[in-house]
Structure formats: structure tokens, C-alpha cells
Design an enzyme around this catalytic site. Structure first.
Site, PDB file in Angstrom:
ATOM      1  N   ILE A 471       1.925  -4.471   9.812  1.00  0.00           N
ATOM      2  CA  ILE A 471       2.704  -4.713   8.590  1.00  0.00           C
ATOM      3  C   ILE A 471       3.725  -3.600   8.363  1.00  0.00           C
ATOM      4  O   ILE A 471       4.153  -3.340   7.243  1.00  0.00           O
ATOM      5  CB  ILE A 471       1.775  -4.909   7.371  1.00  0.00           C
ATOM      6  CG1 ILE A 471       0.918  -3.678   7.084  1.00  0.00           C
ATOM      7  CG2 ILE A 471       0.863  -6.100   7.597  1.00  0.00           C
ATOM      8  CD1 ILE A 471       0.050  -3.822   5.808  1.00  0.00           C
ATOM      9  N   GLY A 472       4.098  -2.971   9.489  1.00  0.00           N
ATOM     10  CA  GLY A 472       5.012  -1.837   9.419  1.00  0.00           C
ATOM     11  C   GLY A 472       4.264  -0.531   9.596  1.00  0.00           C
ATOM     12  O   GLY A 472       4.811   0.555   9.443  1.00  0.00           O
ATOM     13  N   GLY A 514      -7.754  -1.457   8.972  1.00  0.00           N
ATOM     14  CA  GLY A 514      -7.134  -2.035  10.174  1.00  0.00           C
ATOM     15  C   GLY A 514      -7.082  -1.117  11.373  1.00  0.00           C
ATOM     16  O   GLY A 514      -7.443  -1.515  12.478  1.00  0.00           O
ATOM     17  N   ARG A 618     -10.305  11.075  13.424  1.00  0.00           N
ATOM     18  CA  ARG A 618      -9.293  11.260  14.465  1.00  0.00           C
ATOM     19  C   ARG A 618      -8.007  10.558  14.044  1.00  0.00           C
ATOM     20  O   ARG A 618      -8.039   9.391  13.644  1.00  0.00           O
ATOM     21  CB  ARG A 618      -9.783  10.666  15.784  1.00  0.00           C
ATOM     22  CG  ARG A 618      -8.852  11.006  16.944  1.00  0.00           C
ATOM     23  CD  ARG A 618      -9.024  10.115  18.179  1.00  0.00           C
ATOM     24  NE  ARG A 618     -10.370   9.942  18.662  1.00  0.00           N
ATOM     25  CZ  ARG A 618     -11.010  10.770  19.496  1.00  0.00           C
ATOM     26  NH1 ARG A 618     -10.423  11.856  19.913  1.00  0.00           N
ATOM     27  NH2 ARG A 618     -12.238  10.506  19.881  1.00  0.00           N
ATOM     28  N   ASN A 621      -2.394   8.442  15.948  1.00  0.00           N
ATOM     29  CA  ASN A 621      -0.997   8.739  16.260  1.00  0.00           C
ATOM     30  C   ASN A 621      -0.412   9.477  15.053  1.00  0.00           C
ATOM     31  O   ASN A 621      -0.184   8.879  14.003  1.00  0.00           O
ATOM     32  CB  ASN A 621      -0.227   7.430  16.522  1.00  0.00           C
ATOM     33  CG  ASN A 621       1.250   7.675  16.816  1.00  0.00           C
ATOM     34  OD1 ASN A 621       1.857   8.629  16.318  1.00  0.00           O
ATOM     35  ND2 ASN A 621       1.832   6.811  17.624  1.00  0.00           N
ATOM     36  N   THR A 624       2.841   7.832  13.376  1.00  0.00           N
ATOM     37  CA  THR A 624       2.702   6.629  12.547  1.00  0.00           C
ATOM     38  C   THR A 624       1.793   6.913  11.348  1.00  0.00           C
ATOM     39  O   THR A 624       2.005   6.359  10.267  1.00  0.00           O
ATOM     40  CB  THR A 624       2.153   5.436  13.367  1.00  0.00           C
ATOM     41  OG1 THR A 624       0.917   5.808  13.979  1.00  0.00           O
ATOM     42  CG2 THR A 624       3.133   5.010  14.440  1.00  0.00           C
ATOM     43  N   GLN A 628       2.730   6.490   7.393  1.00  0.00           N
ATOM     44  CA  GLN A 628       1.925   5.797   6.386  1.00  0.00           C
ATOM     45  C   GLN A 628       1.763   6.652   5.137  1.00  0.00           C
ATOM     46  O   GLN A 628       1.889   6.176   4.017  1.00  0.00           O
ATOM     47  CB  GLN A 628       0.536   5.487   6.958  1.00  0.00           C
ATOM     48  CG  GLN A 628       0.507   4.268   7.826  1.00  0.00           C
ATOM     49  CD  GLN A 628       0.918   3.066   7.034  1.00  0.00           C
ATOM     50  OE1 GLN A 628       0.181   2.588   6.187  1.00  0.00           O
ATOM     51  NE2 GLN A 628       2.117   2.588   7.257  1.00  0.00           N
ATOM     52  N   GLU A 695      -3.956   3.944   2.640  1.00  0.00           N
ATOM     53  CA  GLU A 695      -4.230   3.868   1.203  1.00  0.00           C
ATOM     54  C   GLU A 695      -4.635   5.226   0.632  1.00  0.00           C
ATOM     55  O   GLU A 695      -4.342   5.523  -0.533  1.00  0.00           O
ATOM     56  CB  GLU A 695      -5.306   2.811   0.936  1.00  0.00           C
ATOM     57  CG  GLU A 695      -4.815   1.437   1.353  1.00  0.00           C
ATOM     58  CD  GLU A 695      -5.731   0.298   0.946  1.00  0.00           C
ATOM     59  OE1 GLU A 695      -5.221  -0.801   0.695  1.00  0.00           O
ATOM     60  OE2 GLU A 695      -6.963   0.489   0.900  1.00  0.00           O
TER      61      GLU A 695
HETATM   62 MO1  MOS Z   1      -4.458  -3.742   0.990  1.00  0.00          MO
HETATM   63  S1  MOS Z   1      -4.210  -3.895  -1.025  1.00  0.00           S
HETATM   64  O1  MOS Z   1      -6.035  -4.401   1.208  1.00  0.00           O
HETATM   65  O2  MOS Z   1      -3.226  -4.575   1.791  1.00  0.00           O
END
Ligand code: MOS
Length: 735
Positions: A471-472, A514, A618, A621, A624, A628, A695
Site C-alpha cells: 500500500i506504498g 503485514g 529486526r 529494510n 522503507t 513508514q 502504525e
Molecule cells: Mo490499518 S488501520 O489496519 O490499515
């Protein structure tokens, strides 16, 4: 592959490719405009028609009449889809609001029709000719007014709605130093760059949907339920996503209506939500009211901590539960938390980046700053005094790793925290008041089943296929790094194919699960491929080393491609974590530091510097991951200073439903950001020993900004966003 105990040494530990800050492999496609986003599959789609969504003009009530005569006669119109024409639809479990409304209207801008025409302009023009009469019913739109009638949800993510440990009331009443503060956070919009968009094409009873969705399998399953067709008849394709932030976790109206429109038009149909429709048609982060009470001894130790949280949703369904933040973060023997959710007739509230924790941190981390001041303690010191290595509400469950203290200490040194004036409003540079603020960052890092397929061809090219999305965030790149490391091939020899429901089902992108989960799935598939290769070439998979495109053991070596006899070798597997989440609390921690300047005459706030120190296992990268975190920090600044969905409490909708009225930070607002990652691995988290950061990066940021503003001005604002009108009155004398 089952992940049951702590990961031992494994090929990822070599970190020949993993852990390197390599550029995004999808970067050139994006910077040259050749990555195919949902609306851009021009070559594959022949003669698409265009759908324009009509949103309801009321927040609650019924459609009395829907006159589409002029719409149907308008130039280029092919068909119009309504709830009536679509026939009975099912409902996926993950939507609260109905995606195609009528006659009952549940919220403002709920989709009530799709006009399908030869061109986008024709569809849009024709839609203006719809004559819809509504019978409006009174609705509830004001969280503050509905607060007392709010009810307790069955549960919140990861725990019960309410908790009580020890005797909070007595401990709080008897504590020598006490704080009782109420904080509010407004509704927020995801405001991602790429709007919700889908192209649907039917071949007989089989549907292909090019869309923009974070969770391919959820989308496929929920679309099947909604259309009442077998999930196997649906293929979802979403390889590139222009941001989601939780707004694309679930099936939305664009996808459903494209499918219905294409079925009615008997040809492919493209549907994108217009920006002004997105704010009220899709989901948002709910506003919260949070009361926080903290009692401490004169030594600075918290003895009582109470957190009450109110938010609202359609039908009173889903809570934005700020209490999640205070439950595990600080020690204290006597604790209570409550979650209440009010039934509001605003658009559906749902997940947005760090749901619950982002607003929870906005409240708690100001309260902690206030408490430190009452105790005459440095706010870094106060946090360290109250650090805990076990989950205070579940002492039997240890954190897999917790390095909050290190993040705070390292950040304080790096940021020059000693330069912060303990007394607010005492540091000036000309007309500007300067202040420093800090906040603790915390966010769980859940793990979830994730599968992948790995192919090796005769040229030694490794291809990974999984329905994971990017998602980027950099999923393409970290997945390629994982496969390269596992198979011992250079990164250039790995091809990654994502976001297609014909690939094995992955974790998807959400809840910062993810990166760790999806790469662990790739790890599992690669272990299987290594075993197959070793067997075929007569090596021992446990002993052999995979390096430079070869498998090596003792003095023997063989090129991987030698094992490929009939075109390619394929292995597929999933990582499964069982009850790992119950045995350990897998969380990430960090510390945010912010310096602001506030103009002494106008109270204009400028961010000067930001620093995040993150502890997240860990780092797969660093480039990236940093990306984030700086994105999340930027979003935290938006929440602190600008973002607010303004509710029209008479008519029940978000007034500022475009990017002119809903402000987010731009480059000029964020002059300097730095991100540090603690050097660590977390063997309890997965074979990758990694976690998520997407997050974590937002949690605490807004409070650090608010605390810096307080330090600069002496004005404590407890209602976000901290706009200058809230500061002006209390500002010190201008000079
Ligand atoms: Mo997040 S709010 O679970 O994309």
C-alpha cells in the site's frame, strides 16, 4: 510451517540482503507513472463504461421517490443501478453500513445509485439529473450529547471493553498527587492519495475486479457474500495501492457498484469515488472523548490509573478504544478502564492507522506530561520511573521484547533534551516561543497466518507469488529481500508478484501485521523450496548453504537451476502462529521528540524538528521502514495541528469533505525528521524476528507536539487539533 517457539539461528540472520536499505523495487514504476493503479488498466480492458456514484442527500430516513427518467435519457447513459434494480444483496461481515442504500438511508452520501455511461463526463452529467425525494428522520450526530446514553461494546480489539484491577477509587482518592483530565480527539479522514476505485469485468458468472484494497481475501469473501455468488468465481487484483491507512481494509461501494454496473451494462465498468464523496461515503476514524485520572506518590510512582473512553459509530457498533493505550503502557497497581460507544447516524466509523492507539496516545501522553509537571519531574524521567516489563493488566503474559526505556534515553540524548526549559514559556527566539515535547509510542505487532508460493525456473530466477498487498509501504521490496536471502540469489534475480487473489492468501496489509507476517510466509515457502532442491540434488537441506545461486555442502556445490527439470520447481507453504499472541504480548515501542516554535503574537505553530526512536525487532529494510515512520510522524502532526472532520450537527455530515477543507501537512510543514531504530531482533515474533512500524510511527506523535506547544507557551490544550484560536487567549505577552 508452524511457528511455535523462539526462532533459532536461520538463514535470515546472515543479513546479506535482509536488513539492507535497498531502494524499492517498484520505485521506478511509480516514479515513471507506469504502475497500474486500479483505474488504470487501460490495456486489459476493452470498451469500458464509466460509473458515477450518487450519494444520499440526507443522513437518515427513506427515499420516497427516485425518478431516473431524465438520467436514462441523457447522452451516453447505458444503465442505472439502484438497490431496487440490483435485487437482494447479502452483506459481508466487515461492513457496518450497507454499501448500496435505499429505500432506507443510513448515512449521508451512502451510495443510492450508479449511473453507467459511455464516458466519465456523461455519467457524471447524467447523475445530476436524478430527482430524489427523501423523508428525513431525526438522527443523532453529536458525540458529546449522546455520551451519557452510550453503551458498552461486547469487547474491543484484543480485550474486554472494561477492566478493573485492584481498588482504583480508593487508591486514586488517597494518592498525594492527582490528575483528572478530559481530552477530545475529532473525527479524522484517511485522505489517501488514490481514491477508492475499481474496474469490474464479467465473463459469464465469473467476475474479475481490479481494485485498490489492502486485504485481498477479505475483499473477495465479502464481495462474494454481498453478491451471493461463490468466492471462487471472483478474482480480485490489486497490485499497486496509492495509500490506504485502513480506509481500504474492507469492501467499499466502488467495488460492489462496479460489479453490479458491469453485470447490468454487460461490459466492463470503471468506478472511482470522487474526492468529495469519499469523506462521507466511506469510513473515518471516530471522534473520542477520554477522561484520564492518574494518582501517584510523591516519588513519582503511579499508584492509580483510570481511563474512560467514549466514541460513536453507526448503530453503536464499533468503538475507537483509547483505553488500549493505557492498559499496557505504565505500571500501577490500581487500574480501571471503560469503553462506551454511542449510536450516531454519521457515516461508518472504522479503522484508521493505529486504530484506538493513535487517539489513545493523543490523550494519555498529554496526561502523562501534565502529571510529570505536577510531580516536578522531567517527563522522560517520569515515564522511565513507571516503565513495566510485564503487561500490568495480564502479568502472566510477558512482552516478547520491551525497550521503551532505551528509546526514551537514546532519544533524549540524540535530541538534546537537556536544552528543554523545565519552566514553560521561558525560551524565546525573537518573536517565537520555543518548546520541546516528548511522548511514548506503543503499538501491538500482531502476527497472522500468511501463505506464499515460490517458483524457481531454469535460469535461476526466483518468483514469489502471494496475495499480500503493497500500500506504498515496501512489501515488494522486503518480500524480494526475504526470498533472495533464503534462496541465496541476488535481489535482481527475484520477481515478486502481489495483490492477486489467484495467489496464496497472505496476511494482507493492516494493523502493522503485514511486514512480519507476509515475509514469514515467504520464509516458510522458501524453506520448502530449499528442502525440495536439496532432495533433488542430493544435499542435506539442514546442512546445506544457499549462496551465490548455488547450494553448497562440504566440498560439493551445484547451481540451483540444475534442479529444475521440467520448466520450474514450485513450493508453497504458510506460516502459522497458533496461540503465540496469547503466550506473549508482541508489541513495538518508541519515543517521539518534537521541537516547535510558536509565534508570540499570532500563536502560529511551526514544527522545527522531530525525532522518533523505534524498537520493532529486526528492521527488514531501514529505508522503507524509515519511510513508514516519517509518514506516520507527518500524519501525527496533521492530527495534532490540523485534521478535524467538522460535523454539521443539524444535517449529520462532514462539512469539510475535500482536500481544501480537510487539511493535512505538506512538505513545508515538516522541515526535519529523524528516525532511529534500536539494533535488535525479536526471536519470539517470527522466524524473521521482525515486527511492524507503520502504525507505531504515529502513536504518541500528536501528544509530543501538544506537549511541545505547552512547553513553548504554557497553554495546555486538551482538545485536538491544537489550532491557534485555542492558544491565543492564554499566550504570554508578545514582545
Ligand atoms: Mo490499518 S488501520 O489496519 O490499515
Amino acid at each position: 510451517m508452524k511457528f511455535e517457539t523462539a526462532a533459532g539461528e536461520n538463514p535470515i540472520d546472515r543479513q546479506a540482503v535482509v536488513g539492507k536499505g535497498v531502494d524499492r523495487i517498484d520505485g521506478p514504476l511509480k516514479t515513471t507513472g507506469t504502475a497500474t493503479y486500479a483505474f488504470e488498466w487501460h490495456e486489459r480492458i476493452t470498451r469500458p463504461a464509466y460509473g458515477h456514484v450518487i450519494g444520499a442527500g440526507i443522513a437518515k430516513g427513506r427515499i420516497v421517490s427516485l425518478d431516473l427518467a431524465y438520467v436514462r435519457q441523457a447522452p451516453g447513459v447505458i444503465t442505472v443501478v439502484t438497490a431496487q434494480s440490483a435485487g437482494p444483496l447479502g452483506k459481508g461481515g466487515r461492513n457496518n453500513a450497507t454499501l448500496l442504500g435505499g429505500p432506507v438511508i443510513e448515512h449521508y452520501h451512502q451510495a443510492v445509485a450508479l449511473v453507467v455511461a459511455e464516458t466519465l463526463e456523461q455519467a457524471r452529467a447524467a447523475a445530476q439529473l436524478a430527482r430524489i425525494q427523501y423523508a428525513r428522520e431525526p438522527g443523532t450526530f453529536d458525540l458529546d450529547a449522546e455520551k451519557d446514553g452510550a453503551t458498552r461494546p461486547d469487547s474491543i480489539t484484543g480485550g474486554p471493553a472494561d477492566t478493573a484491577i485492584g481498588d482504583f477509587a480508593t487508591a486514586f482518592a488517597e494518592a498525594p498527587v492527582r490528575l483528572d483530565g478530559t481530552y477530545t480527539t475529532p473525527g479524522q479522514a484517511h485522505a489517501m492519495m488514490e481514491p477508492h476505485a475499481s474496474i469490474a469485468a464479467w465473463e459469464g458468472d465469473r467476475l474479475t475486479l481490479w481494485t485498490s484494497n489492502q486485504m485481498i481475501d477479505w475483499g473477495k469473501q465479502d464481495l462474494a457474500k454481498t453478491l451471493n455468488i461463490p468466492a471462487d468465481n471472483i478474482r480480485l487484483i490489486s497490485p499497486y495501492i496509492g495509500g490506504g491507512f485502513g480506509g481500504k481494509l474492507f469492501l467499499r461501494a466502488d467495488a460492489l457498484l462496479a460489479a453490479l454496473g458491469a453485470r447490468a451494462a454487460k461490459r466492463p465498468v470503471k468506478v472511482a469515488l470522487t474526492r468529495p464523496l469519499m469523506f462521507n461515503n466511506t469510513t473515518h476514524r471516530a471522534a473520542t472523548i477520554q477522561r484520564i485520572r492518574i494518582g501517584a506518590g510523591a516519588d513519582g510512582r503511579i499508584v492509580a490509573i483510570g481511563h474512560e473512553n467514549w466514541s460513536g459509530d453507526l448503530n453503536g457498533l464499533k468503538a475507537e478504544a483509547g483505553v488500549r493505550y493505557s492498559r499496557p503502557l505504565y505500571a500501577g497497581a490500581h487500574r480501571m478502564s471503560t469503553t462506551r460507544v454511542a449510536a450516531l447516524d454519521l457515516p461508518e466509523a472504522n479503522a484508521m492507522r493505529a486504530p484506538s492507539d493513535a487517539p489513545g496516545s493523543m490523550a494519555l501522553e498529554i496526561a502523562i506530561d501534565e502529571m510529570a509537571e505536577k510531580l516536578k519531574l522531567d517527563p522522560v524521567e517520569f515515564r522511565i520511573i513507571n516503565d513495566t516489563l510485564v503487561d500490568p493488566e495480564k502479568p502472566e503474559r510477558a512482552f516478547s521484547e520491551r525497550h521503551l526505556k532505551e528509546c526514551l534515553n537514546q532519544g533524549a540524548r540524540r535530541f538534546g533534551w537537556h536544552r528543554r526549559a523545565a519552566e514553560p514559556a521561558t525560551r524565546r527566539e525573537g518573536a517565537w516561543l520555543i518548546g520541546l515535547g516528548v511522548a511514548a509510542a506503543f503499538r501491538d505487532s500482531p502476527v497472522t497466518t500468511s501463505a506464499a508460493r515460490v517458483r524457481l525456473d531454469g535460469r535461476g530466477i526466483v518468483t514469489v507469488e502471494t496475495d499480500m498487498t503493497d500500500i506504498g509501504t515496501g512489501s515488494y521490496t522486503i518480500i524480494a529481500q526475504t526470498a533472495a536471502e533464503m534462496m541465496g540469489v541476488p535481489l535482481e534475480r527475484v520477481v515478486v508478484r502481489l495483490g492477486d487473489s489467484s495467489f496464496p492468501v497472505s496476511s494482507g496489509s493492516g494493523g502493522q501485521w503485514g511486514a512480519n507476517s507476509s515475509t514469514s510466509g515467504v520464509y516458510a515457502a522458501c524453506v520448502k523450496l530449499r528442502e525440495n532442491l536439496a532432495r533433488r540434488l542430493g544435499f542435506d537441506a539442514e546442512q546445506a548453504v544457499f549462496e551465490d545461486g548455488e547450494i553448497r555442502q562440504g566440498g560439493r556445490r551445484a547451481a540451483l537451476s540444475e534442479a529444475v527439470v521440467d520448466g520450474e520447481m514450485i513450493a508453497e507453504d504458510a506460516i502459522e502462529f497458533g496461540d503465540l499472541d496469547d503466550r506473549y504480548k508482541l508489541s513495538t515501542f518508541g519515543a517521539h521528540f518534537v521541537e516547535v516554535a510558536v509565534h508570540s503574537a499570532t500563536a502560529e505553530v511551526r514544527i522545527r524538528r522531530m525525532l522518533a526512536v523505534c524498537s520493532a525487532g529486526r528492521i527488514l529494510n531501514p529505508k522503507t521502514a524509515r519511510s513508514q515512520v516519517i509518514g506516520a510522524m507527518t500524519m501525527g502532526v496533521g492530527a495534532a495541528l490540523m485534521e478535524e472532520l467538522a460535523v454539521d450537527k443539524r444535517y449529520g455530515f462532514f462539512v469539510n469533505h475535500d482536500l481544501a477543507g480537510y487539511e493535512v501537512p505538506v512538505h513545508a510543514d515538516i522541515p526535519h525528521q529523524e528516525v532511529l531504530f534500536l539494533e535488535e531482533t525479536d526471536p519470539l515474533s517470527s522466524p524473521m524476528k521482525a515486527k511492524g512500524v507503520g502504525e507505531l510511527g504515529i502513536c504518541g506523535v500528536s501528544a509530543a507536539v501538544a506537549n511541545a506547544i505547552y512547553n513553548a507557551t504554557g497553554v495546555r490544550v486538551r482538545d485536538y487539533p491544537v489550532t491557534l484560536d485555542k492558544l491565543l487567549e492564554g499566550m504570554p505577552e508578545a514582545i
